[in-house]
Design an enzyme around this catalytic site. Structure first.
Site: not given
Ligand code: 13P
Ligand code: G3H
Ligand code: ZN
Length: 305
Positions: A81, A103, A133, A178, A208-210, A251, A254
């Site tokens: 990732d 990325d 991306e 994120h 991402h960031g979901a 993804n 969080t």
């Molecule tokens: P969240 O922070 O919303 O869980 O997103 C995670 C993410 O996009 C990992 O690549």
């Molecule tokens: O995109 C992914 C994350 O939520 C950030 O992860 O702290 O392991 O880089 P990381």
């Molecule tokens: Zn991400």
């Protein structure tokens, strides 16, 4: 069994569900996501970031995920990732990752194309699927650029990008970010933009960031001492709508972190005499597993393995 993201995402995209990509940093998180996948009979993407690799070591992480994949009766991919450069991606391919994200969202369009194409040319002959991306989320990517505003994905540029690079999946920026603080005001995603991207791009799309940042988890964490004022995520209804607009990979990191933290805090507060790590981390693993199972049902991947 170990598969690559393309094997998981092409059917998802065609049939209108999404496969969850869950970030892991340690054994408990891996057990949580793989047990959830087995119980839900769901395909699953196990995601590892460069900072997870820095924390736990590439060999340790890749070997525990490969061990899990061998022992579960559902298709599982081992995915890098937010791979930030060619060297990191190459090392992960060498370690047996079946899918990688490069990325280049912080680069100019042509530089992102060149880097992504280089990764595709290296990964495809080895059977490894590639995600890239275009556009930029606030959050992880903001570390690498001066400007902190998100840059939403341009649909025409997305079409050109996919054509020039040959990527297998494209992560798009449509208003998610994120972390646990995604919106100051009401949550809002640009669904019209997503619809236009879907019209022009045929590869599976990635959100991402979901994380939804469930308020009941926040309340539990806060009850036991966490400070998380203002935490807000993507409402589940928005996630469902995004899937119906063509998102096939979602993804989540969080929400697992929050479930882990809230439960560890609860156990420590309720059982101050406890000092066996298994009695503290075991319930935290179960809490993460419940979150993952809920996501699989929401994404429609339950029963698809
Ligand atoms: P969240 O922070 O919303 O869980 O997103 C995670 C993410 O996009 C990992 O690549
Ligand atoms: O995109 C992914 C994350 O939520 C950030 O992860 O702290 O392991 O880089 P990381
Ligand atoms: Zn991400």
């Amino acid at each position: 069994m170990l598969v690559n993201n393309k094997d998981l995402l092409v059917p998802a995209s065609r049939k209108g569900y999404a496969v969850g990509a869950f970030n892991i940093n340690n054994l408990e998180a891996l057990l949580a996501v793989s047990e959830a996948a087995v119980e839900e009979k769901s395909p699953i993407i196990v995601a590892v970031t460069p900072s997870a690799i820095k924390y736990a070591g590439l060999a340790y992480l890749s070997e525990i995920v490969k061990t899990a994949a061998k022992s579960v009766p559902v298709p599982m991919s081992l995915h890098l990732d937010h791979g930030e450069d060619f060297e990191t991606v190459s090392k992960c391919v060498g370690a047996g990752f079946t899918s990688v994200m490069i990325d280049g969202s912080f680069l100019k369009f042509d530089e992102n194309v060149a880097l992504t194409k280089r990764v595709v040319d290296m990964a495809h002959p080895k059977g490894v699927a590639v995600e890239a991306e275009l556009g930029r989320l606030a959050g992880v990517e903001e570390k690498t650029v001066e400007e902190k505003e998100a840059v939403l994905t341009d649909p025409d540029a997305a079409k050109e990008f996919v054509k020039k690079t040959g990527v297998d999946a494209l992560a798009v920026a449509v208003g998610t970010s994120h972390g646990a603080y995604k919106f100051k005001a009401e949550p809002k995603l640009d669904f019209e933009r997503l619809r236009q991207i879907r019209e022009k791009v045929s590869v599976p799309l990635v959100l991402h960031g979901a994380s939804s940042v469930p308020q009941w988890i926040i309340e539990k964490a806060v009850k036991y001492g966490a400070e998380l004022a203002g935490a807000k995520g993507i409402p589940e209804e928005h996630i469902k709508k995004a899937i119906s607009f063509g998102i096939a990979k979602i993804n989540i990191d969080t929400d697992l972190r929050l479930a882990f933290t809230a439960t560890v805090r609860e156990v420590l507060a309720k059982s101050p005499k406890e000092f066996d790590p298994r009695k503290i981390l075991g319930p935290a693993k179960e809490a993460m597993k419940e979150v993952v199972k809920g996501k699989m049902r929401l994404f429609g991947s339950s029963g698809k393995a």
